[in-house]
Design an enzyme around this catalytic site. Structure first.
Site, PDB file in Angstrom:
ATOM      1  CD  GLN A 130      50.845  45.042 -53.890  1.00 52.04           C
ATOM      2  OE1 GLN A 130      51.872  44.843 -54.562  1.00 52.04           O
ATOM      3  NE2 GLN A 130      50.544  45.732 -53.066  1.00 52.04           N
ATOM      4  N   GLY A 131      47.020  41.357 -55.525  1.00 51.67           N
ATOM      5  CA  GLY A 131      46.033  41.484 -56.352  1.00 51.67           C
ATOM      6  C   GLY A 131      45.395  42.940 -56.062  1.00 51.67           C
ATOM      7  CB  SER A 133      46.617  47.697 -59.964  1.00 50.25           C
ATOM      8  OG  SER A 133      47.493  48.266 -58.918  1.00 50.25           O
ATOM      9  CD  GLU A 248      54.264  48.076 -52.777  1.00 45.34           C
ATOM     10  OE1 GLU A 248      54.369  47.321 -53.767  1.00 45.34           O
ATOM     11  OE2 GLU A 248      53.159  48.520 -52.630  1.00 45.34           O
ATOM     12  CB  SER A 372      52.402  57.401 -59.541  1.00 44.92           C
ATOM     13  OG  SER A 372      51.602  58.325 -58.936  1.00 44.92           O
ATOM     14  CD  GLU A 374      52.746  62.386 -61.186  1.00 44.86           C
ATOM     15  OE1 GLU A 374      52.722  61.236 -61.181  1.00 44.86           O
ATOM     16  OE2 GLU A 374      53.546  62.815 -62.168  1.00 44.86           O
TER      17      GLU A 374
HETATM   18  C1  FAD Z   1      56.193  47.273 -62.963  1.00 41.32           C
HETATM   19  C2  FAD Z   1      55.190  47.377 -62.331  1.00 41.32           C
HETATM   20  C3  FAD Z   1      54.568  46.316 -61.514  1.00 41.32           C
HETATM   21  C4  FAD Z   1      53.406  46.406 -60.588  1.00 41.32           C
HETATM   22  N1  FAD Z   1      53.084  45.198 -60.045  1.00 41.32           N
HETATM   23  C5  FAD Z   1      51.698  45.334 -59.356  1.00 41.32           C
HETATM   24  C6  FAD Z   1      51.372  44.120 -58.684  1.00 41.32           C
HETATM   25  O1  FAD Z   1      51.933  43.318 -58.450  1.00 41.32           O
HETATM   26  N2  FAD Z   1      50.213  44.309 -58.104  1.00 41.32           N
HETATM   27  C7  FAD Z   1      49.340  45.431 -58.233  1.00 41.32           C
HETATM   28  O2  FAD Z   1      48.276  45.532 -57.690  1.00 41.32           O
HETATM   29  N3  FAD Z   1      49.751  46.698 -58.900  1.00 41.32           N
HETATM   30  C8  FAD Z   1      51.111  46.556 -59.391  1.00 41.32           C
HETATM   31  N4  FAD Z   1      51.415  47.466 -60.290  1.00 41.32           N
HETATM   32  C9  FAD Z   1      50.453  48.520 -60.368  1.00 41.32           C
HETATM   33  C10 FAD Z   1      50.763  50.081 -59.754  1.00 41.32           C
HETATM   34  O3  FAD Z   1      50.524  49.895 -58.466  1.00 41.32           O
HETATM   35  C11 FAD Z   1      50.049  51.100 -60.422  1.00 41.32           C
HETATM   36  O4  FAD Z   1      50.535  51.127 -61.740  1.00 41.32           O
HETATM   37  C12 FAD Z   1      50.194  52.522 -59.543  1.00 41.32           C
HETATM   38  O5  FAD Z   1      49.454  52.209 -58.553  1.00 41.32           O
HETATM   39  C13 FAD Z   1      49.521  53.555 -60.643  1.00 41.32           C
HETATM   40  O6  FAD Z   1      48.021  52.941 -61.112  1.00 41.32           O
HETATM   41  P1  FAD Z   1      47.691  53.115 -62.389  1.00 41.32           P
HETATM   42  O7  FAD Z   1      48.750  52.452 -63.283  1.00 41.32           O
HETATM   43  O8  FAD Z   1      46.329  52.685 -62.588  1.00 41.32           O
HETATM   44  O9  FAD Z   1      47.749  54.648 -62.901  1.00 41.32           O
HETATM   45  P2  FAD Z   1      46.913  55.795 -62.555  1.00 41.32           P
HETATM   46  O10 FAD Z   1      46.360  55.660 -60.931  1.00 41.32           O
HETATM   47  O11 FAD Z   1      45.703  55.951 -63.453  1.00 41.32           O
HETATM   48  O12 FAD Z   1      47.661  57.261 -62.848  1.00 41.32           O
HETATM   49  C14 FAD Z   1      47.857  57.617 -64.182  1.00 41.32           C
HETATM   50  C15 FAD Z   1      48.644  58.932 -63.752  1.00 41.32           C
HETATM   51  O13 FAD Z   1      47.800  59.750 -63.311  1.00 41.32           O
HETATM   52  C16 FAD Z   1      48.615  60.338 -62.065  1.00 41.32           C
HETATM   53  N5  FAD Z   1      47.567  60.542 -60.840  1.00 41.32           N
HETATM   54  C17 FAD Z   1      46.744  59.607 -60.491  1.00 41.32           C
HETATM   55  N6  FAD Z   1      46.024  60.007 -59.574  1.00 41.32           N
HETATM   56  C18 FAD Z   1      46.538  61.506 -59.154  1.00 41.32           C
HETATM   57  C19 FAD Z   1      46.381  62.546 -57.970  1.00 41.32           C
HETATM   58  N7  FAD Z   1      45.366  62.431 -57.186  1.00 41.32           N
HETATM   59  N8  FAD Z   1      46.874  63.532 -58.199  1.00 41.32           N
HETATM   60  C20 FAD Z   1      47.982  63.804 -59.042  1.00 41.32           C
HETATM   61  N9  FAD Z   1      48.206  62.745 -60.095  1.00 41.32           N
HETATM   62  C21 FAD Z   1      47.607  61.784 -60.122  1.00 41.32           C
HETATM   63  C22 FAD Z   1      49.692  59.237 -61.621  1.00 41.32           C
HETATM   64  O14 FAD Z   1      50.796  59.664 -60.758  1.00 41.32           O
HETATM   65  C23 FAD Z   1      50.125  58.459 -63.104  1.00 41.32           C
HETATM   66  O15 FAD Z   1      50.962  59.834 -63.681  1.00 41.32           O
HETATM   67  C24 FAD Z   1      52.645  47.731 -60.964  1.00 41.32           C
HETATM   68  C25 FAD Z   1      52.840  48.660 -61.698  1.00 41.32           C
HETATM   69  C26 FAD Z   1      54.183  48.371 -62.205  1.00 41.32           C
HETATM   70  C27 FAD Z   1      54.555  49.865 -63.322  1.00 41.32           C
END
Ligand code: FAD
Length: 394
Positions: A130-131, A133, A248, A372, A374
């Site tokens: 899944q591409g 993030s 999902e 997440s 939040e």
């Molecule tokens: C084990 C694992 C596997 C994954 N596999 C995939 C994958 O296969 N393909 C893929 O595309 N992605 C994948 N992901 C990515 C995952 O979808 C993202 O980590 C997730 O969407 C959060 O984005 P971020 O890490 O950029 O954090 P951010 O979006 O930067 O968030 C950082 C913090 O800010 C909080 N936050 C952000 N926006 C808000 C808001 N509007 N209000 C309140 N709080 C907020 C979040 O809750 C978090 O605590 C994976 C992640 C993990 C941990």
């Protein structure tokens, strides 16, 4: 509400049970259910097992028969997952294909795309990642910056994805890319299917807390894919991606509660075996864990009832996600508490972890992926409680 199954459903359950009894033997049975869909514990054995499931028609159970699925009802899918979890069968490797891309293609793909890609998922001969993030596009997915430009009969893609689970095993990726940089954020996106094995794609592993590297950075440098491998029209990327995320957060959770029930039973057995059940605090925590499993079960039924009546996962699926991810964190902490000092000792060289240690560490990621904590709370606030939309960040 009557939770008993019909005679037809019981017959289906028996069919699943008999098949598992006959085929879940040898190295497949020895592996156990360890790990989850997003890790690679026992990968080769799990892949061989997945192919067996595919040959027997157990992949894509709920897909329409015209596309090679079994057209199983949601109840039957639930029963399959229940028997699967009870049998302690290996964690599935085709989550991204079967759970996410397949349903997305069935809902939004062209006839050619369905005919081309669904059989490879059903037989586990083509794996997907899944591409979505990117470094600046996680919760705020619409911020995707990876660019795709049409060049004759091909898309040319440049940019970077991150946290791409199992990209190093995948043959294909389904990616959200920006095809119109001048359109408003959500409108300039498209949903492309790209072959991973090409000079323009580089996969770099990211090492995790567990010591292994199941997710990756994926770099696109003039990567190419055929012009017709776009799902929906150019600019439809947001709509199609939301469809994928709905799958999902929706039906994919069916198996989860059963897996957790099994894990809780293991925790209770561990406490008994190690003479820890005399401690009143441990007893209370074990009871809490068990109550949590029951809550997940009945909340799961509630979501399934809504799914059956509305046909799409309800926003309450966010309640399930929030609940199970936090419950599992607490279970992981209890596992470490029960292991005591042994929780800090490795089972073997090369960072070999005990099942509880691995589960505890993986549980830390569960409140992040699939939206997440939040973000789930925002969804519940806006779509369940009817609160005004969150003010846009400046
Ligand atoms: C084990 C694992 C596997 C994954 N596999 C995939 C994958 O296969 N393909 C893929 O595309 N992605 C994948 N992901 C990515 C995952 O979808 C993202 O980590 C997730 O969407 C959060 O984005 P971020 O890490 O950029 O954090 P951010 O979006 O930067 O968030 C950082 C913090 O800010 C909080 N936050 C952000 N926006 C808000 C808001 N509007 N209000 C309140 N709080 C907020 C979040 O809750 C978090 O605590 C994976 C992640 C993990 C941990």
């Amino acid at each position: 509400m009557d939770f008993r199954w019909s005679a037809e459903d019981e017959a289906f359950r028996q069919e699943v049970r008999s098949w598992l009894n006959e085929h879940l033997v040898g190295e497949f049975a020895a592996l156990g259910s360890g790990g989850g869909p997003a890790d690679e514990t026992g990968w080769d054995v799990r892949l061989a097992w997945e192919k067996k499931l595919g040959e027997a028609g157990w992949i894509g159970l709920g897909w329409p028969t015209e596309y090679g699925g079994r057209g199983a009802t949601i109840t039957q899918q639930l029963l399959f997952n229940e028997e699967y979890a009870k049998a302690n069968a290996p964690a599935r490797v085709s989550f991204f294909g079967e759970g996410l891309l397949g349903p997305t293609l069935i809902a939004f793909g062209s006839e050619d795309q369905k005919r081309r890609f669904l059989p490879g998922i059903l037989k586990a001969t083509e794996l997907w990642c899944q591409g979505f993030s990117e470094p600046d596009a996680g919760s705020d997915l619409a911020n995707v910056k990876t660019r795709a430009v049409l060049d004759g009969d091909e898309w040319v893609v440049n940019g970077q994805k991150v946290w791409t689970t199992l990209a190093h095993h995948a043959h294909w990726t389904f990616a959200v890319v920006r095809t119109d940089p001048d359109a408003p954020k959500h409108k300039g996106l498209s949903y492309l299917l790209l072959p991973m094995d090409q000079p323009g794609i580089e996969v770099k592993p990211l090492k995790q807390l567990t010591g292994s590297a199941e997710f990756n950075e994926v770099f696109f440098t003039d990567a190419r894919t055929s012009a017709d491998l776009i799902v929906g029209a150019p600019g439809d990327g947001w709509k199609v991606a939301m469809g994928t995320l709905g799958f999902e957060r929706g039906t994919a959770f069916l198996a989860q509660q059963l897996h957790f029930q099994h894990e809780t039973e293991q925790v209770i057995d561990y406490a008994k075996k190690h003479g820890l059940t005399g401690d009143p605090i441990v007893r209370q925590k074990l009871a809490d864990a068990w109550i949590g499993v029951q809550i997940m079960k009945y909340n799961g039924f509630r979501s399934i009832s809504k799914l059956l009546t509305t046909g799409s996962p309800p926003p309450e699926a966010s309640i399930s996600k929030l609940y199970w991810s936090h419950w599992h964190r607490h279970l992981g902490e209890l596992e470490m508490e029960l292991m005591g000092p042994w929780s800090e000792v490795l089972a073997g060289p090369d960072y070999e972890l005990e099942e509880f240690q691995s589960s505890f560490l993986l549980s830390r990621a569960e409140t992040i992926y699939t939206g997440s904590t939040e973000i789930q709370k925002n969804i519940i606030g806006e779509r369940v409680l009817g609160l005004p939309r969150e003010p846009a960040a400046s």
